[in-house]
Scaffold this motif. Structure first.
Motif, PDB file in Angstrom:
ATOM      1  N   ILE A 138       0.851  -1.168  -0.357  1.00  0.00           N
ATOM      2  CA  ILE A 138       0.309   0.048  -0.128  1.00  0.00           C
ATOM      3  C   ILE A 138       0.520   1.040  -0.354  1.00  0.00           C
ATOM      4  CG2 ILE A 138      -1.411   1.211   0.962  1.00  0.00           C
ATOM      5  CD1 ILE A 138      -2.035  -1.709   2.597  1.00  0.00           C
ATOM      6  N   PHE A 139       0.750   2.101  -1.012  1.00  0.00           N
ATOM      7  CA  PHE A 139       1.782   3.332  -1.186  1.00  0.00           C
ATOM      8  C   PHE A 139       0.302   4.407  -0.122  1.00  0.00           C
ATOM      9  CE2 PHE A 139       3.639   0.626  -4.384  1.00  0.00           C
ATOM     10  CZ  PHE A 139       5.390   1.362  -4.113  1.00  0.00           C
ATOM     11  N   GLY A 140       1.246   5.009   0.644  1.00  0.00           N
ATOM     12  CA  GLY A 140       0.099   5.981   1.133  1.00  0.00           C
ATOM     13  C   GLY A 140      -0.082   4.731   2.729  1.00  0.00           C
ATOM     14  N   GLY A 141       0.986   4.123   3.390  1.00  0.00           N
ATOM     15  CA  GLY A 141       0.335   2.966   3.948  1.00  0.00           C
ATOM     16  C   GLY A 141      -0.027   3.588   5.539  1.00  0.00           C
ATOM     17  N   SER A 142       0.661   4.400   5.277  1.00  0.00           N
ATOM     18  CA  SER A 142       0.101   4.725   6.937  1.00  0.00           C
ATOM     19  C   SER A 142      -0.991   7.029   7.097  1.00  0.00           C
ATOM     20  CB  SER A 142       0.963   5.331   7.713  1.00  0.00           C
ATOM     21  OG  SER A 142       1.714   6.735   6.962  1.00  0.00           O
ATOM     22  N   GLY A 143      -1.394   6.437   5.513  1.00  0.00           N
ATOM     23  CA  GLY A 143      -2.698   8.149   4.915  1.00  0.00           C
ATOM     24  C   GLY A 143      -4.415   7.341   5.569  1.00  0.00           C
ATOM     25  N   ASP A 144      -4.821   8.124   5.306  1.00  0.00           N
ATOM     26  CA  ASP A 144      -6.711   7.917   5.911  1.00  0.00           C
ATOM     27  C   ASP A 144      -7.175   6.844   5.319  1.00  0.00           C
ATOM     28  OD1 ASP A 144      -8.029   9.469   7.118  1.00  0.00           O
ATOM     29  OD2 ASP A 144      -9.443   9.957   5.318  1.00  0.00           O
ATOM     30  N   LEU A 145      -7.171   6.747   4.309  1.00  0.00           N
ATOM     31  CA  LEU A 145      -7.290   5.961   4.013  1.00  0.00           C
ATOM     32  C   LEU A 145      -7.275   3.775   4.441  1.00  0.00           C
ATOM     33  CD1 LEU A 145      -9.806   4.790   0.945  1.00  0.00           C
ATOM     34  CD2 LEU A 145      -7.919   5.046  -0.031  1.00  0.00           C
ATOM     35  N   ALA A 146      -5.865   4.765   4.016  1.00  0.00           N
ATOM     36  CA  ALA A 146      -5.600   2.608   4.236  1.00  0.00           C
ATOM     37  C   ALA A 146      -5.607   2.607   6.321  1.00  0.00           C
ATOM     38  CB  ALA A 146      -4.056   3.296   4.115  1.00  0.00           C
ATOM     39  N   LEU A 147      -5.855   3.716   6.417  1.00  0.00           N
ATOM     40  CA  LEU A 147      -5.711   3.030   8.044  1.00  0.00           C
ATOM     41  C   LEU A 147      -7.453   3.297   8.497  1.00  0.00           C
ATOM     42  CD1 LEU A 147      -2.894   5.778   9.972  1.00  0.00           C
ATOM     43  CD2 LEU A 147      -3.401   3.023  10.043  1.00  0.00           C
ATOM     44  N   ARG A 148      -8.097   3.714   8.154  1.00  0.00           N
ATOM     45  CA  ARG A 148     -10.026   4.088   7.607  1.00  0.00           C
ATOM     46  C   ARG A 148     -10.244   2.926   7.048  1.00  0.00           C
ATOM     47  NH1 ARG A 148     -13.503   7.422   6.750  1.00  0.00           N
ATOM     48  NH2 ARG A 148     -12.686   8.383   5.093  1.00  0.00           N
ATOM     49  N   LYS A 149      -9.756   2.620   6.053  1.00  0.00           N
ATOM     50  CA  LYS A 149     -10.635   1.319   4.949  1.00  0.00           C
ATOM     51  C   LYS A 149      -9.794   0.453   4.655  1.00  0.00           C
ATOM     52  CE  LYS A 149     -14.458   4.066   4.420  1.00  0.00           C
ATOM     53  NZ  LYS A 149     -16.099   3.460   4.587  1.00  0.00           N
ATOM     54  N   LEU A 150      -8.557   0.263   4.782  1.00  0.00           N
ATOM     55  CA  LEU A 150      -8.241  -0.527   3.661  1.00  0.00           C
ATOM     56  C   LEU A 150      -7.457  -1.893   4.505  1.00  0.00           C
ATOM     57  CD1 LEU A 150      -5.812   0.941   1.109  1.00  0.00           C
ATOM     58  CD2 LEU A 150      -8.206   0.137   0.482  1.00  0.00           C
ATOM     59  N   LEU A 151      -6.683  -1.215   5.859  1.00  0.00           N
ATOM     60  CA  LEU A 151      -6.308  -2.266   7.163  1.00  0.00           C
ATOM     61  C   LEU A 151      -7.880  -2.437   7.439  1.00  0.00           C
ATOM     62  CD1 LEU A 151      -2.841  -0.132   7.191  1.00  0.00           C
ATOM     63  CD2 LEU A 151      -3.569  -2.572   6.744  1.00  0.00           C
ATOM     64  N   PRO A 152      -8.719  -1.516   7.620  1.00  0.00           N
ATOM     65  CA  PRO A 152      -9.585  -3.145   8.900  1.00  0.00           C
ATOM     66  C   PRO A 152      -9.871  -4.101   7.529  1.00  0.00           C
ATOM     67  CG  PRO A 152      -9.819  -0.244   9.607  1.00  0.00           C
ATOM     68  CD  PRO A 152      -8.465  -0.540   7.790  1.00  0.00           C
TER      69      PRO A 152
END
Ligand code: BG6
Length: 483
Positions: free
Chosen positions: A10-24
């Protein structure tokens, strides 16, 4: 069924989308056993940190979710072990050699999720290619909006197309992963009941509303360059419209469906400088109230005046034999009174009422609610029970997903991410769809620019500017917001 171990970067691995959507979403798939140990999830960003730092950050984001589920804590501990951190800058080569080597050690499905600004997509594609990270099992995922207009979208698609085959490119529109949205296809083509009626002879009009109570939150720098037309209409609302209006595809084959959606986009009645004033309303929220508290206006949140719209309502038509003359009303906005997304299909009135003087008849409506609670409701006229004569009332026949199917409601990203790993592009946008959508959107923006007027103000917590109400009431219809 469990998927063989894969690599997801995930490029942007600590960004908003990653933390709020992708990783969950990935966590849930792990918890359900679909993602197995041995899978690697690599968060990429530009700052220096260790795997442990990254895991701690993700743990903080996921702990509240894990806490609500049986066995969630243990699953979270296992999930965090799949995570790695990689420092990389798309603009220079530092770290790439080592990263590439570690990725290429094993041959498996490799997914690159570009959760970064679209201006960086081309660079990312170039680097991935230069470092030999692309083979037949590699896929790339890009978020909407692809570019800011047709020209910039072409440039991005060209850059991706130079190193990836179209079947490797997954243009995500997460609305396509929502349960009710997929259910629209199930309802239309899995039942004999609707399709014969699904045409201008029997349908009066269609409304699509995606209303949010949130403002622009921390996303003003992105949002102010996008606006509601690019952020929501170009993708989510047009995709919903396509699924309502498309002809029956010959199969569930990804291209069979996308071919039909494309025809709808190409058949949309154009809106340009000549008719934009009659067919589109754009608005921007002023201070008001949302979720029971006072909230500032858009310009105050942004810290300056802006011409960016936070609300759009429009009327269009699909110029085809099936739909000629049937208006499609679309609207979306931030800081509206409720978070509600629904598609409302209103059928025509009965040709002759035998109940005249007894009961007024309301037209049948099919309401597909995407959120907050997913449901399908068919509004019918029914007799009011009792001996008091034949009085009729409009009553809902309801199918609530939560009640009927129970269980946890899975997020759109869960389905979509697993589709990427499996290589199934059905719920993703093909290049020509994105192009056709921009081709319809660009003249609307051009019309606004030519007119030079500001978006119409609306008070936060209301249904947009009064002109949006007038847009539909001029036609003798009203927005449905209580169904
Ligand atoms: C995103 C938009 O694509 O969708 C956001 O960029 C919007 O502005 C979001 O808030 C809405 O998604 P959902 O799933 O919460 O309806």
């Amino acid at each position: 069924t469990p998927l063989p171990p894969f690599d997801l970067v995930i490029f942007g691995g600590s960004g908003d989308l990653a933390l709020r959507k992708l990783l969950p979403a990935l966590f849930h798939r792990y918890h359900d056993g679909q993602i197995v140990d041995g899978t690697r999830i690599v968060g990429v960003a530009r700052d220096v940190r260790s795997d442990e730092d990254y895991r701690a950050q993700v743990r903080t984001a996921l702990a509240p979710i894990a806490a609500t589920e049986g066995g969630g804590e243990a699953a979270l501990a296992g999930f965090l072990k799949l995570l790695h951190y990689q420092r990389l800058d798309l603009g220079n080569d530092a770290g790439w050699a080592e990263f590439s080597e570690s990725m290429r050690r094993e041959r498996r499905v490799r997914v690159f999720y570009l959760a970064v600004a679209p201006q960086l997509f081309a660079q990312a594609a170039q680097q991935l290619d230069a470092w030999k990270l692309i083979d037949a099992d590699t896929r790339v995922v890009v978020e909407k909006p692809i570019g800011t207009d047709g020209t910039s979208a072409d440039a991005i698609n060209d850059a991706l197309g130079r190193v990836f085959a179209e079947r490797q490119i997954f243009r995500i529109d997460h609305y396509l992963g929502k349960e009710t949205v997929q259910n629209l296809t199930a309802l239309r083509f899995g039942n004999a009941l609707f399709e014969p009626l699904w045409r201008a002879e029997h349908i009066d009009h269609v409304q699509i509303t995606v209303a949010e109570t949130i403002g622009v939150e921390g996303r003003a720098p992105y949002y102010d360059r996008a606006g509601a037309l690019r952020d929501m209409v170009q993708n989510h609302l047009l995709q919903l419209l396509c699924l309502v209006a498309m002809e029956p595809p010959t199969s569930l084959d990804a291209d069979a469906i996308r071919d039909e959606k494309l025809k709808v986009l190409r058949a949309l009645r154009p809106i340009d400088a000549g008719n934009a004033a009659q067919l589109v309303v754009r608005g921007q929220y002023r201070n008001g109230a949302a979720d029971g508290r006072a909230v500032p206006g858009y310009a105050e949140e942004l810290g300056r005046a802006s011409n960016t719209e936070t609300f759009v309502a429009l009327k269009t038509e699909v110029r085809s034999w099936r739909w000629a003359g049937v208006p499609f009303y679309l609207r979306t906005g931030k800081r509206l009174p409720a978070r509600v997304s629904e598609i409302v299909v209103t059928f025509r009135e009965v040709p002759h009422s035998i109940f005249e003087g007894v009961s007024a008849l309301a037209p049948n409506r099919l309401v597909l609610r995407l959120q907050p609670d997913e449901s399908v409701t068919l509004w019918l006229m029914n007799k009011v029970p009792g001996p008091g004569g034949l009085r009729l009332r409009h009553v809902p026949m309801d199918l609530s997903f939560a009640e009927t199917f129970g269980g946890r409601h899975s997020d759109a990203y869960e389905r979509l991410l697993m589709d990427v790993v499996r290589g199934n592009p059905m719920l993703f946008m093909r290049r020509d769809e994105v192009e056709a959508a921009w081709k319809w959107i660009d003249p609307i923006r051009a019309a606004w620019e030519a007119a030079g007027d500001a978006p119409k103000p609306y008070t936060a917590g209301t249904w947009g500017p009064s002109a949006a109400v007038a847009l539909i009431e001029r036609d003798g219809r009203t927005w449905q917001e209580d169904a």
